[in-house]
Write an enzyme that holds these catalytic residues in place. Structure first.
Site, PDB file in Angstrom:
ATOM      1  CG  ASP A 229      11.729  11.371  57.757  1.00 31.13           C
ATOM      2  OD1 ASP A 229      12.518  11.558  56.803  1.00 31.13           O
ATOM      3  OD2 ASP A 229      10.495  11.486  57.641  1.00 31.13           O
TER       4      ASP A 229
HETATM    5  C1  BGC Z   1      10.687  12.121  54.152  1.00 39.37           C
HETATM    6  C2  BGC Z   1      11.111  10.663  54.018  1.00 39.37           C
HETATM    7  C3  BGC Z   1      12.223  10.560  53.023  1.00 39.37           C
HETATM    8  C4  BGC Z   1      13.363  11.433  53.464  1.00 39.37           C
HETATM    9  C5  BGC Z   1      14.552  11.396  52.527  1.00 39.37           C
HETATM   10  C6  BGC Z   1      11.834  13.061  54.392  1.00 39.37           C
HETATM   11  O1  BGC Z   1      11.431  14.380  54.204  1.00 39.37           O
HETATM   12  O2  BGC Z   1       9.754  12.250  55.199  1.00 39.37           O
HETATM   13  O3  BGC Z   1      10.020   9.878  53.629  1.00 39.37           O
HETATM   14  O4  BGC Z   1      12.612   9.226  52.882  1.00 39.37           O
HETATM   15  O5  BGC Z   1      12.913  12.783  53.518  1.00 39.37           O
HETATM   16  O6  BGC Z   1      14.252  12.019  51.333  1.00 39.37           O
END
Ligand code: BGC
Length: 756
Positions: A229
């Site tokens: 993530d």
């Molecule tokens: C989120 C993800 C997301 C990623 C990219 C993170 O803060 O938890 O779900 O895909 O950011 O934007």
């Protein structure tokens, strides 16, 4: 491209550079070898492609596109074909926009109704979430675009999501929190997976070898790459050792540097780097080779077609929660007043990284205006101080109308990535407004916009409620079509609506001390808990009404005795006995009636959606297999069927079971037996070998006890034989010698035989 050959030509530094991004959304290129970048974007309910400034929280802009219903609404359709269609539509958008990977679907379990991101997740039930996710993945990947299910795993709250430690026992983990991921991996075959920020049982997911390698790759056969993530990368070396491939976002010089140093000092083998890079590039290669030869143009026509898909899902995901005296659909010639800001400015998506820059959002007012409706604002989501004035205006206006349709729901500031809700209440101003309007003697209908359950203290005084969920750009048009009966609401809840938050099983341990939740409720989340405790709920899992009615007849099961290697087929006829065409979501639940382990009273093991015209009848069929009856056995580290009687239930919701059938399932797997002096006799008898060796001795004890009872004129008293049996079963085997039922040497020999 021959990935192996390409990797063999790379320097260690080039390979290490590929383990992190070049910016927020791209991998790095290796120009010397003609390797270009790979773009990934959020997801999951639309394409959030950023061309200018980038961020992972929905702060900066993104291209203008269609916002689809969020996962909670998609799950309420219980329609795997629609979930796949959504994936395909998004895959095509990615192709048009040159995006190689879509960061979705989100499939974490809804442990608590207040997790801020629940709107982005499917369900409290792992079977349903897994099936919907697998379908979405198949759709996205049918276009040669990689899907990236997230957030793996046990990331079920937003509070301290980047540092919290989720403590989950093995059975609960596999039975509840991993099952949807397992189904998504096995049936959807995603090319990537996103590991979550949190620690699981003490280890950050980005360094969790047990999860990323032993479970994901070795147990489930995942063959794509693991991406962190955004910002979840920790120790670079530890990540590679654990099976992590890509740390996002970039640029980040530390990861490649640390990896190169570790190879040089001998603490990391270059083969592991090769493996990690190869796994990324294989996916990259797959996207190139599977990309459709020609993409649709990105024009108004495609946007219109995509909007129609959003509308189809919005209609199918809406749930009719109440409809007293057939209050809906609205009949011709009625004077209708729309009340509520959301009638003009609907709430249709959540905030955070999934936030879509909608090209067009339909509002109910515009679609109903030609029907002669009027409008008053009723409340102000931005300023509560206007509440009293707006409410009084609405009450005064309502007096001139026959039907009051209140558009209510959670404002955007209530539901978002990054924080959890404090409670399950609507803004107090909205509750007051609904309450007052529902006591004017008019027909009152509430149209809800919410990504997660809310309490409805006014439920008894309103006539009807349609829950639109967060249903994307087409929400307003869908609401009007449903209200006037141009479409029939047929969705069902993918999540229980509790009466109050404190009824939820995770209430005492959510979000945990310092954000370190202990999943103390174990496997009992959602309806598994409410059913077992027989707690009243506002609306149960799987519940939803329709403008028509369905009868269930003729349940049949093709065998009443199978082994866990066989399958059984269950059929039932569903009959539309009302006067509207509609879809019925038929649900199959299973209960283990004779388990020696704690098991839920009902677990969803099948669902089918069937379209029926008035008077039409169709047969629906389900196949049950080992997993329909199994639970996760920690001694075996696997799913296991305990031989015994099971009940198969078919119904219209988790608490509206229409027919049941009994089946005996024989488990063919043996639990490994390790016996010592302290092993209980019942545990020994539960295994095949134990039963073979100890079974006859146990029967002999019972016979002798019964004979002695008879001889001494029932000296053991009433219930004596039951007492004797349960006392023996619960006795450690060594105790047989203490009571002189066997000699110590005999007991030792028995233990040796059992352990052989
Ligand atoms: C989120 C993800 C997301 C990623 C990219 C993170 O803060 O938890 O779900 O895909 O950011 O934007």
């Amino acid at each position: 491209m021959d990935v192996k050959e390409l990797v063999s030509k790379m320097t260690l530094e080039e390979k290490a550079s590929l383990l992190t991004g070049s910016d927020f959304w791209h991998t790095k290129a290796v120009e010397r070898l003609g390797l270009s970048q790979f773009m990934m974007c959020d997801g999951p309910n639309g394409l959030r492609k950023q061309e200018g400034e980038s961020d992972h929280l929905g702060l900066h802009g993104s291209i203008s596109t269609v916002c689809y219903p969020t996962a909670s609404a998609v799950a309420s359709t219980f329609d795997v074909d629609l979930a796949e269609k959504l994936g395909t539509t998004l895959g095509k958008e990615c192709v048009r926009e040159g995006v190689s990977m879509l960061l979705g679907p989100g499939l974490n379990m809804k442990r608590s109704p207040v997790c801020g991101r629940n709107f982005e997740y499917y369900s409290e039930d792992p079977y349903l979430a897994g099936k919907m996710a697998a379908a979405y993945i198949r759709g996205v990947q049918s276009q040669g675009v990689a899907a990236c299910p997230k957030h793996f795993a046990a990331n079920n709250q937003e509070y301290r999501r980047m540092s919290g430690n989720s403590t989950v026992d093995e059975r609960t983990l596999f039975e509840i929190y991993l099952t949807a991921f397992e189904t998504a991996v096995k049936e959807g075959k995603p090319k990537s997976i996103m590991c979550s920020y949190n620690k699981l049982n003490g280890t950050y997911m980005s360094e969790n070898k047990y999860m990323l390698k032993d479970v994901l790759r070795d147990k489930w056969g995942f063959d794509g790459f693991v991406v962190t993530d955004w910002g979840a990368g920790k120790g670079a070396k530890e990540g590679v050792l654990a099976g992590l491939n890509l740390v996002m976002p970039g640029p980040n010089d530390d990861t490649p540097k640390a990896v190169v140093e570790a190879v040089k000092d001998g603490s990391l083998s270059e083969e592991l780097i090769d493996k990690a890079v190869t796994e990324i590039l294989e996916v990259f290669n797959w996207t190139v080779e599977n990309r459709p030869a020609s993409a649709d143009a990105s024009d108004e026509m495609t946007k219109k077609a995509d909007y129609e898909t959003a509308l189809e899902i919005a209609l199918a995901g809406a749930v009719l929660l109440k409809n007293s005296n057939r209050a809906l659909p609205i009949r011709e010639g009625r004077k209708v007043l729309f009340v509520g800001e959301f009638a003009k400015k609907p709430r249709y998506q959540g905030s955070g990284s999934s936030h879509i820059n909608s090209a067009y959002v339909s509002n109910a007012f515009d679609f109903a205006v030609e029907k002669g409706i009027s409008f008053v604002q009723g409340y102000d989501t931005k300023n509560n101080e206007n509440g009293c004035r707006l409410r009084n205006e609405a009450v005064t206006a309502a007096k001139d109308f026959d039907e009051i349709i209140i558009f209510a729901g959670l404002p955007g500031s209530y539901e978002s990535e990054g924080f959890d809700r404090k409670d399950i209440n609507l803004p107090a101003e909205q509750n007051k407004l609904i309450d007052e309007l529902s006591h004017l003697g008019k027909k009152t209908v509430v149209v809800m916009h919410n990504g997660a359950p809310v309490a409805m203290p006014w439920i008894d005084s309103v006539d009807a409620v349609i829950d639109m969920q967060l249903s994307g750009d087409a929400t307003g048009e869908a609401a009007v079509k449903l209200l006037w009966g141009e479409a029939n609401p047929c969705g069902k809840l993918a999540e229980t609506y509790p009466v109050k938050l404190s009824d939820n099983p995770s209430f005492l341990s959510f979000p945990g001390d310092m954000g370190n939740p202990v999943y103390a409720e174990g496997i009992y989340i959602g309806y598994r808990y409410y059913e077992k405790k027989r707690l009243p709920v506002l609306f149960p899992f799987g519940y939803g009404l329709s403008y028509t009615e369905f009868e269930y007849l003729n349940m049949k099961i093709d065998s009443d005795k199978i082994t866990d290697r066989d399958t059984a087929t269950v059929t039932i006829d569903v009959w539309n006995v009302g006067s509207y065409a509609g879809d019925e979501i038929v649900q199959l639940y299973v209960s283990d009636d004779s388990s020696t382990f704690s098991r839920p009273l009902k677990e969803l093991k099948g669902f089918k959606k069937v379209h029926l015209n008035p008077g039409e009848k169709k047969t629906v069929s389900f196949t049950l297999d080992k997993r329909s009856f199994a639970f996760y056995n920690e001694a075996l580290h696997d799913f296991y069927v305990e031989s015994g009687d099971f009940t198969v239930m078919i119904g219209a919701s988790s608490n509206d079971i229409r027919h049941t059938a009994a089946i005996y399932v024989e488990g063919t797997q043996d639990i490994p037996l390790h016996v010592d002096m302290f092993t209980c006799i019942a545990d020994i008898l539960a295994s095949r070998k134990g039963k073979e060796i100890l079974g006859p001795i146990f029967e002999q004890f019972k016979k002798e006890a019964a004979a002695s009872g008879e001889k001494h004129d029932d000296a053991m008293g009433e219930g004596g034989s039951e007492m004797f049996e349960s006392m023996i079963l619960e006795m450690p085997i060594g105790t047989l010698a203490n009571f002189g039922m066997m000699g110590m040497e005999e007991v030792k020999a028995l233990i040796e035989a059992l352990n052989k």
